[in-house]
Design a protein around this motif. Structure first.
Motif, PDB file in Angstrom:
ATOM      1  N   TRP A 140       0.832  -1.213   0.000  1.00 32.77           N
ATOM      2  CA  TRP A 140       0.000   0.000   0.000  1.00 32.77           C
ATOM      3  C   TRP A 140       0.861   1.255   0.000  1.00 32.77           C
ATOM      4  CZ3 TRP A 140      -4.829   0.799  -1.224  1.00 32.77           C
ATOM      5  CH2 TRP A 140      -5.756  -0.234  -1.122  1.00 32.77           C
ATOM      6  N   LEU A 141       1.972   1.241   0.722  1.00 31.05           N
ATOM      7  CA  LEU A 141       2.855   2.408   0.764  1.00 31.05           C
ATOM      8  C   LEU A 141       3.442   2.693  -0.609  1.00 31.05           C
ATOM      9  CD1 LEU A 141       4.461   4.596   2.259  1.00 31.05           C
ATOM     10  CD2 LEU A 141       6.188   2.858   2.793  1.00 31.05           C
ATOM     11  N   VAL A 144       0.658   6.441  -6.958  1.00 28.00           N
ATOM     12  CA  VAL A 144      -0.612   7.104  -7.295  1.00 28.00           C
ATOM     13  C   VAL A 144      -0.531   8.597  -6.987  1.00 28.00           C
ATOM     14  CG1 VAL A 144      -3.052   7.285  -6.668  1.00 28.00           C
ATOM     15  CG2 VAL A 144      -2.018   5.036  -7.037  1.00 28.00           C
ATOM     16  N   ALA A 145       0.047   8.950  -5.834  1.00 31.18           N
ATOM     17  CA  ALA A 145       0.175  10.361  -5.463  1.00 31.18           C
ATOM     18  C   ALA A 145       1.042  11.126  -6.459  1.00 31.18           C
ATOM     19  CB  ALA A 145       0.759  10.476  -4.050  1.00 31.18           C
ATOM     20  N   LEU A 146       2.134  10.517  -6.900  1.00 28.62           N
ATOM     21  CA  LEU A 146       3.002  11.169  -7.881  1.00 28.62           C
ATOM     22  C   LEU A 146       2.297  11.333  -9.223  1.00 28.62           C
ATOM     23  CD1 LEU A 146       6.388   9.378  -7.077  1.00 28.62           C
ATOM     24  CD2 LEU A 146       5.765  11.741  -6.543  1.00 28.62           C
ATOM     25  N   ALA A 147       1.505  10.332  -9.609  1.00 32.29           N
ATOM     26  CA  ALA A 147       0.760  10.431 -10.863  1.00 32.29           C
ATOM     27  C   ALA A 147      -0.266  11.552 -10.800  1.00 32.29           C
ATOM     28  CB  ALA A 147       0.080   9.097 -11.172  1.00 32.29           C
ATOM     29  N   LEU A 148      -0.957  11.675  -9.672  1.00 28.16           N
ATOM     30  CA  LEU A 148      -1.932  12.755  -9.505  1.00 28.16           C
ATOM     31  C   LEU A 148      -1.247  14.116  -9.512  1.00 28.16           C
ATOM     32  CD1 LEU A 148      -4.273  11.212  -6.768  1.00 28.16           C
ATOM     33  CD2 LEU A 148      -4.790  11.572  -9.193  1.00 28.16           C
ATOM     34  N   PHE A 149      -0.090  14.202  -8.854  1.00 30.46           N
ATOM     35  CA  PHE A 149       0.646  15.468  -8.836  1.00 30.46           C
ATOM     36  C   PHE A 149       1.049  15.874 -10.247  1.00 30.46           C
ATOM     37  CE2 PHE A 149       4.599  17.931  -8.504  1.00 30.46           C
ATOM     38  CZ  PHE A 149       4.196  18.944  -7.645  1.00 30.46           C
ATOM     39  N   PHE A 159      12.357   3.594   2.292  1.00 26.22           N
ATOM     40  CA  PHE A 159      13.421   4.063   1.405  1.00 26.22           C
ATOM     41  C   PHE A 159      12.920   4.121  -0.047  1.00 26.22           C
ATOM     42  CE2 PHE A 159      18.346   3.752   1.634  1.00 26.22           C
ATOM     43  CZ  PHE A 159      18.456   4.916   0.883  1.00 26.22           C
ATOM     44  N   MET A 160      12.267   3.058  -0.495  1.00 23.37           N
ATOM     45  CA  MET A 160      11.787   3.011  -1.875  1.00 23.37           C
ATOM     46  C   MET A 160      10.733   4.081  -2.139  1.00 23.37           C
ATOM     47  SD  MET A 160      11.682  -1.018  -3.029  1.00 23.37           S
ATOM     48  CE  MET A 160      11.065  -1.701  -1.497  1.00 23.37           C
ATOM     49  N   ALA A 161       9.836   4.290  -1.184  1.00 24.01           N
ATOM     50  CA  ALA A 161       8.812   5.322  -1.365  1.00 24.01           C
ATOM     51  C   ALA A 161       9.457   6.700  -1.516  1.00 24.01           C
ATOM     52  CB  ALA A 161       7.843   5.303  -0.186  1.00 24.01           C
ATOM     53  N   MET A 162      10.480   6.982  -0.715  1.00 23.71           N
ATOM     54  CA  MET A 162      11.178   8.255  -0.803  1.00 23.71           C
ATOM     55  C   MET A 162      11.907   8.395  -2.140  1.00 23.71           C
ATOM     56  SD  MET A 162      14.170   9.737   1.715  1.00 23.71           S
ATOM     57  CE  MET A 162      15.382   8.575   1.074  1.00 23.71           C
ATOM     58  N   ILE A 163      12.545   7.316  -2.580  1.00 20.12           N
ATOM     59  CA  ILE A 163      13.296   7.358  -3.833  1.00 20.12           C
ATOM     60  C   ILE A 163      12.362   7.492  -5.039  1.00 20.12           C
ATOM     61  CG2 ILE A 163      14.841   6.053  -5.339  1.00 20.12           C
ATOM     62  CD1 ILE A 163      16.158   7.412  -2.914  1.00 20.12           C
ATOM     63  N   PHE A 164      11.155   6.953  -4.944  1.00 15.88           N
ATOM     64  CA  PHE A 164      10.188   7.154  -6.021  1.00 15.88           C
ATOM     65  C   PHE A 164       9.978   8.643  -6.279  1.00 15.88           C
ATOM     66  CE2 PHE A 164       7.683   2.900  -5.546  1.00 15.88           C
ATOM     67  CZ  PHE A 164       8.726   2.242  -6.171  1.00 15.88           C
TER      68      PHE A 164
END
Length: 400
Positions: free
Chosen positions: A129-130, A136-141, A343-348
């Protein structure tokens, strides 16, 4: 069923404990009718999720409790299979193994089921989910903000942003991290995601190769982390301009807004220090996994957390101060995976801004040269410093 009570979060490997309420303990059962064996009350209490006192089984092991040597179980030394398995489960069996490695004599680790359930359940679920939520958040942004463009016209003049050694350190660190992330995800989600698609035999080969790659690429990751720390720590120390940058959102949400910044702005500094803290933490837990039973760290960490009173702040019981060798490895594996997900979420987010999210950003780490207009819009104070140094060198060099 025993529930997971807490998992460490502390500085280098972060800061609070996660707690889950312990179920009520079932009362002592009358075992006269069963000859001291498990009763129906025990089974029903366990199904209700209550903690059952298993001392009647834990102490009922060893030769003194087995059948007589002259009975039909004499070929098993007076002990039935159930007696033997129970002794192995509770660590009272007289076990001799050929291996001299640590904990080799532990045949059954009874306390490991919570680790398996947590790894298959909450860890995999919330981790997915993270990562999915971040994408999804990056795509919306991107849909709402679009690509962050250079406002002014390109000058055609470039300025050196990162040297060859800086770029080498970055790509060694970043490239190895991407490979580690991919192979780690295959290890965690392979059984549920890949086996149904490609079958067990094909997955076994992929998993074996992924494990070998993961273990060996880890050294490149740690070397890249050291190079990144050496190259950029001084440039990432906080200053008063960072507060202005944060107050104005770094200009990420509005066109034409360009708060001043030096070589790294506040957002990049947050990414840098996140990489340092998470990188050191995941390296330590990774080393513990690479060298099994050689680098125990969680029992000592739990003792420090208890002394600070952190479990009580979140309503949890004190964490265990003594851990079996296998428990140390299980905590290391869970912590390694938790840090990896964060870490991966931040690097995305970092990859997004460094590629499709911002015009001209990739040039900095690709060729090392950026257009001066881009540099002035995003790092104006740094451009002034560079130009001032160049002017100083020109003045100091006498004309021929």
């Amino acid at each position: 069923m025993r529930h997971l009570i807490a998992l460490l979060i502390v500085t280098v490997w972060a800061g609070t404990a996660i707690a889950q309420d312990q179920p009520a303990t079932a009362g002592a059962a009358d075992r006269a009718a069963t000859g001291g064996a498990t009763t129906l009350e025990d089974i029903m209490a366990r199904q209700r999720g209550e903690k059952v006192d298993d001392s009647y089984r834990r102490t009922n092991t060893g030769a003194d409790h087995g059948a007589d040597i002259r009975s039909q179980l004499g070929t098993l030394g007076g002990a039935s299979d159930a007696d033997m398995y129970r002794a192995l489960r509770y660590g009272s069996a007289d076990v001799t193994v050929s291996s001299r490695s640590p904990a080799a004599g532990v045949i059954i680790q009874d306390g490991g089921m919570w680790w398996l359930q947590f790894r298959r359940g909450p860890l995999a679920t919330y981790g997915a989910w993270l990562l999915g939520g971040t994408l999804v958040a990056l795509a919306l942004f991107y849909l709402l903000r679009g690509k962050i463009r250079i406002d002014g016209p390109r000058t055609g003049q470039t300025i050196l942003r990162f040297s060859g050694f800086e770029r080498f350190g970055h790509w060694l660190f970043a490239g190895s991290f991407l490979i580690l992330g991919l192979t780690g995800l295959i290890t965690l989600f392979g059984r549920m995601a890949l086996i149904p698609l490609i079958g067990k035999d094909a997955y076994a080969s992929i998993a074996l190769a992924g494990k070998w790659v993961h273990n060996n690429i880890a050294w490149a990751f740690m070397l890249g982390l050291v190079i990144v720390i050496v190259n950029w720590t001084l440039h990432n120390l906080p200053n008063r301009h960072d507060l202005v940058w944060l107050a104005r959102g770094g200009g990420l949400f509005s066109s034409g807004v360009h708060p001043p910044a030096r070589k790294f702005n506040a957002g990049q500094k947050l990414i840098f220090w996140g990489c340092v803290v998470l990188g050191i933490s995941i390296s330590l837990s990774g080393l513990s996994l690479l060298f099994p039973f050689q680098l125990p760290m969680f029992a000592k960490t739990f003792a420090v957390i208890n002394d600070l009173g952190l479990p009580g702040l979140v309503g949890a019981d004190p964490l265990p101060r003594q851990l079996a060798p296998h428990e140390e490895m299980q905590f290391a594996q869970l912590w390694h995976t938790i840090v990896a997900f964060v870490f991966m979420a931040m690097i995305f987010a970092h990859i997004y801004l460094g590629s499709i999210g911002m015009e001209g950003a990739f040039d900095a780490i690709g060729t090392g040269e950026v257009d001066e207009q881009w540099a002035r819009e995003h790092h104006s104070l740094w451009v002034d410093e560079v130009r001032a140094k160049e002017a100083g060198r020109t003045t100091a060099t006498p004309a021929e």
